[in-house]
Design a protein around this motif. Structure first.
Motif, PDB file in Angstrom:
ATOM      1  N   ASP A 198       0.832  -1.205   0.000  1.00  0.00           N
ATOM      2  CA  ASP A 198       0.000   0.000   0.000  1.00  0.00           C
ATOM      3  C   ASP A 198       0.865   1.254   0.000  1.00  0.00           C
ATOM      4  O   ASP A 198       0.605   2.203  -0.742  1.00  0.00           O
TER       5      ASP A 198
ATOM      6  N   LEU B 150       0.238   6.984   4.231  1.00  0.00           N
ATOM      7  CA  LEU B 150      -1.183   6.759   4.492  1.00  0.00           C
ATOM      8  C   LEU B 150      -1.445   6.731   5.991  1.00  0.00           C
ATOM      9  O   LEU B 150      -0.530   6.443   6.775  1.00  0.00           O
ATOM     10  N   THR B 151      -2.675   6.959   6.372  1.00  0.00           N
ATOM     11  CA  THR B 151      -3.067   6.775   7.765  1.00  0.00           C
ATOM     12  C   THR B 151      -3.345   5.293   8.010  1.00  0.00           C
ATOM     13  O   THR B 151      -3.523   4.514   7.059  1.00  0.00           O
TER      14      THR B 151
ATOM     15  N   GLN C 278      -6.090   4.170   9.200  1.00  0.00           N
ATOM     16  CA  GLN C 278      -7.443   3.938   8.709  1.00  0.00           C
ATOM     17  C   GLN C 278      -7.464   3.786   7.188  1.00  0.00           C
ATOM     18  O   GLN C 278      -8.205   2.969   6.655  1.00  0.00           O
ATOM     19  N   ASP C 279      -6.630   4.582   6.476  1.00  0.00           N
ATOM     20  CA  ASP C 279      -6.538   4.435   5.019  1.00  0.00           C
ATOM     21  C   ASP C 279      -6.163   2.994   4.658  1.00  0.00           C
ATOM     22  O   ASP C 279      -6.778   2.383   3.790  1.00  0.00           O
TER      23      ASP C 279
ATOM     24  N   THR D  96      -8.895   0.490   5.385  1.00  0.00           N
ATOM     25  CA  THR D  96      -9.943   0.585   4.368  1.00  0.00           C
ATOM     26  C   THR D  96      -9.521  -0.114   3.082  1.00  0.00           C
ATOM     27  O   THR D  96     -10.284  -0.895   2.509  1.00  0.00           O
TER      28      THR D  96
END
Length: 163
Positions: free
Chosen positions: A58, A65-66, A68-69, A72
């Motif tokens: 990712d 990215l967070t 949560q990102d 998701t």
């Protein structure tokens, strides 16, 4: 073969045939087989867990990215990602930085060591994905993904109480 053993063998075969047509059980078995294969490949290609691999992938594809990102994207619980990130920070694969767009938010960024770990595992995992072309045509994969999407939508609908 005595009658009791024969009866058990027949009952077992009948039950297995029924379960072979159980979509819920088959998807769980396929997911388990997929995870087992991926973990074996990742172990030999750099010692990453599946979640660690997916985090690095990712970050390679989408940049910082967070948590949560990533949860998701991976369709998983953020606590699973958070636990993996803790180990990955200890290994020096990722670091936390402040989000320049929102100073209250932290982003996870891949380090040079993380990039090396990703590069070591990437060819093996790419070969794994490409090997699906040996058994499925591109349109079959598209159909399969479409069917999984419909199944997920169905599963995410509020269930009705039994009557």
């Amino acid at each position: 073969m005595d009658q009791e053993a024969k009866s058990r063998t027949q009952r077992l075969a009948l039950r297995k045939a029924t379960q072979d047509e159980n979509l819920f059980g088959r998807l769980q078995a396929a997911a388990t087989a997929s995870r087992t294969q991926a973990q074996r490949l990742l172990s030999s290609a750099g010692g990453l867990s599946i979640t660690q691999w997916r985090i690095l992938w990712d970050l390679e594809e989408a940049g910082p990215l967070t948590v949560q990102d990533m949860a998701t994207i991976q369709r998983t619980d953020h606590s699973l990602v958070s636990r993996a990130l803790s180990v990955m920070r200890d290994k020096g694969y990722v670091e936390t930085v402040t989000n320049p767009e929102d100073k209250r938010q932290s982003l996870i960024r891949m380090t040079t060591a993380g990039a090396h770990a990703f590069a070591n595992a990437a060819p093996t995992m790419k070969e794994r994905r490409e090997s699906l072309g040996d058994i499925f045509e591109p349109d079959e994969i598209a159909t399969f993904l479409s069917l999984i999407s419909r199944f997920e939508i169905h599963l995410n609908q509020p269930s009705e109480e039994p009557k």
